[in-house]
Design an enzyme around this catalytic site. Sequence first.
Site, PDB file in Angstrom:
ATOM      1  N   TYR A 114      37.725   4.024-108.720  1.00  0.00           N
ATOM      2  CA  TYR A 114      38.182   5.250-108.050  1.00  0.00           C
ATOM      3  C   TYR A 114      39.046   4.991-106.821  1.00  0.00           C
ATOM      4  CZ  TYR A 114      34.430   6.911-111.038  1.00  0.00           C
ATOM      5  OH  TYR A 114      33.630   7.162-112.112  1.00  0.00           O
ATOM      6  N   SER A 123      27.053   4.963-109.461  1.00  0.00           N
ATOM      7  CA  SER A 123      27.514   5.520-110.725  1.00  0.00           C
ATOM      8  C   SER A 123      28.323   4.492-111.524  1.00  0.00           C
ATOM      9  CB  SER A 123      28.334   6.778-110.439  1.00  0.00           C
ATOM     10  OG  SER A 123      28.455   7.521-111.601  1.00  0.00           O
ATOM     11  N   TYR A 124      29.631   4.726-111.759  1.00  0.00           N
ATOM     12  CA  TYR A 124      30.418   3.721-112.485  1.00  0.00           C
ATOM     13  C   TYR A 124      30.282   2.375-111.788  1.00  0.00           C
ATOM     14  CZ  TYR A 124      34.257   1.625-115.129  1.00  0.00           C
ATOM     15  OH  TYR A 124      35.005   0.830-115.956  1.00  0.00           O
ATOM     16  N   TRP A 169      34.859  14.593-115.791  1.00  0.00           N
ATOM     17  CA  TRP A 169      35.050  13.211-115.329  1.00  0.00           C
ATOM     18  C   TRP A 169      36.361  12.653-115.878  1.00  0.00           C
ATOM     19  CZ3 TRP A 169      34.341   8.304-118.075  1.00  0.00           C
ATOM     20  CH2 TRP A 169      34.390   7.199-117.217  1.00  0.00           C
ATOM     21  N   ASP A 195      20.043  14.279-110.337  1.00  0.00           N
ATOM     22  CA  ASP A 195      21.216  13.462-110.679  1.00  0.00           C
ATOM     23  C   ASP A 195      21.405  13.398-112.190  1.00  0.00           C
ATOM     24  OD1 ASP A 195      23.289  11.617-110.801  1.00  0.00           O
ATOM     25  OD2 ASP A 195      21.898   9.912-110.768  1.00  0.00           O
ATOM     26  N   HIS A 251      24.211  14.067-108.183  1.00  0.00           N
ATOM     27  CA  HIS A 251      25.033  12.862-108.302  1.00  0.00           C
ATOM     28  C   HIS A 251      25.846  12.621-107.026  1.00  0.00           C
ATOM     29  CE1 HIS A 251      26.479   9.698-110.872  1.00  0.00           C
ATOM     30  NE2 HIS A 251      27.740  10.025-110.693  1.00  0.00           N
TER      31      HIS A 251
HETATM   32  C1  BEZ Z   1      30.819   8.364-112.189  1.00  0.00           C
HETATM   33  O1  BEZ Z   1      31.200   7.261-111.787  1.00  0.00           O
HETATM   34  O2  BEZ Z   1      30.490   9.249-111.391  1.00  0.00           O
HETATM   35  C2  BEZ Z   1      30.762   8.639-113.662  1.00  0.00           C
HETATM   36  C3  BEZ Z   1      30.874   7.603-114.558  1.00  0.00           C
HETATM   37  C4  BEZ Z   1      30.826   7.868-115.915  1.00  0.00           C
HETATM   38  C5  BEZ Z   1      30.660   9.161-116.375  1.00  0.00           C
HETATM   39  C6  BEZ Z   1      30.534  10.187-115.454  1.00  0.00           C
HETATM   40  C7  BEZ Z   1      30.576   9.920-114.105  1.00  0.00           C
END
Ligand code: BEZ
Length: 576
Positions: A41, A112-113, A160, A256, A285
């Site tokens: 990101y 997350s990711y 997303w 979350d 989240h």
């Molecule tokens: C995230 O990094 O927030 C994410 C990753 C995969 C699917 C949805 C969200």
Amino acid sequence: MKVLFERNVACTMRDGVTLRANLFRPEEGDGYPVVLTRLPYGKDTSFAYLLLDPVRLAEAGYMVVIQDVRGCFASEGVYGGFYQEFDDGYDTVEWASKLPGSNGKVGMYGASYFGFTQWAAAVSGHPALTTVAPTVPLDDPWDGVTFRGGALEWGTMASWYLTALALPQLARLRGREPGFPLEFVQLVNDADRLSHEGYYQLPLSEFAPLRRTGLLPDFFEEMTSNTDVRHRNRLNIRPHYATMNVSASLTGGWYDVFLHPTLVSYESLKAAGKKVRLTLGPWTHGNQGSAVGDLDFGMAANSALLNLKEDPTLRHQRWFDEELKGVGRGLEAEPPVEIFVMGINRWRLASEWPLPNTEYRPWYLHSQGNASTRSGDGTLSEVPPTAEPADEYVYNPADPVKTLGGNVLMTAAYPAGPKEQTETEMREDVLVFTSEPFAEPVEVTGPIVAKLWVQSSAKDTDFVVRLTDVHPDGSSYNLADGIVRMRHRQGQDSVAWMNPHEVYEILVDLWATSNVFLAGHRVRVQVTSSCFPRWNRNLNTGESNETTAEFITATQRVLHDSDHPSHLILPVVPLA
Ligand code: BEZ
């Protein structure tokens, strides 16, 4: 201590592709552990700085590396999805552990990711990677990310894809082409219209942004359950917990979208004898504050002040001090599980998850056949049913139950967290079963599952179950929910049609919660057949729910009698 900052520090992968990172390090001295995060990101965006302050960590004697993953922002190469993070994770840890000034030990952090990039690096097995600290991580892109109970996580995937992936990729890949400004504006418009138009498009595979941009032409191929299982399993971290050689400090939230993966990670590492800690707040989240959804859980719930003792930077630092420097910061003396108990709005420490002394108690559905809406005759009690008529409702995909709170990661029109449920509970296609008010507070903390006996006129349809806490004024707030897509009731990779009107016993996994039902509050269960656009609609035809647009209504029945005692199993624990 003075801190040096270097932007775009290059690291070359095994195939010659260069990834770039920002580096924060003490100006003088050496022998510092490296703390690494790898994200898609943007290392120069605010996302990269939400979880910890790299300057403070560098001042505390760490080299902090924030890297753009392959194909994103300042890094070279083509973005290849989650698959790329295993080898690139290994190569980056190798490089980081040899940075001048490093002591050869690497820890990772991120959400997350970039929780997944930690697991991928841990699976790849570089010996320098000593510990990870994933926040709201996913560990199997096909479970709880793209699918839940067989249904597509359409709300999450579409938003997303559009906002986090497609917009930056479009800028990267076509930013210099003459048509770019128009394409970009169209994609922004798609994102703006997603809540009320894009989500509703049928068939889903014609979702306009995918078709027009051609950025992810295989999206639905990849997502649908027909995808080759071996290929998908390459991304699954779960088989690897037992052999990965890291300790872990996990942070997650009751609301979350990746609550379940966080719990799976904790339980799997614990079972494998690894050192692991778990912190769970009343969070979504993206919101680790004190006001979540419609409720305010108080200052101590805010991760910026967690349990009135520390902020996320200090929490990470204490963990890394112990794991990477061997400096005792008192964590050994603190129980490994720290969870926020909603209702009483207090943190609770525990030796394990699920909590010791949990009593799994069935709460049975009852009615005289008129449980539709909160004004119906549905009740919930610990007494099994005897002879009672089933409840019936019609699920019409043209008028699905709208997503109202929960563990979602969607557009702003569908906020996550606890939301007052009147709109849902006044619908004729929602069965509502409510207990008597509790005389004394009752704590429910742990995994929750519903066992239902159901029938349908359709060969495939969905059942959704939701647990709520009903306050004395009648307001009802969601705690946990889940779905079963009937064709996949035996697993994501198998298809089993229903015989119309045959009775099926199903298990609906509601994941978990921690809540004290205060005196005067009631437990409520909703049973229905949609939660849209969070989960894609079942079109009830037995055809693909992703590539077809035709739908039919389904007449659903939920049985509750002595042979079919539909119930919810609540994990009841002694009060915190
Ligand atoms: C995230 O990094 O927030 C994410 C990753 C995969 C699917 C949805 C969200």
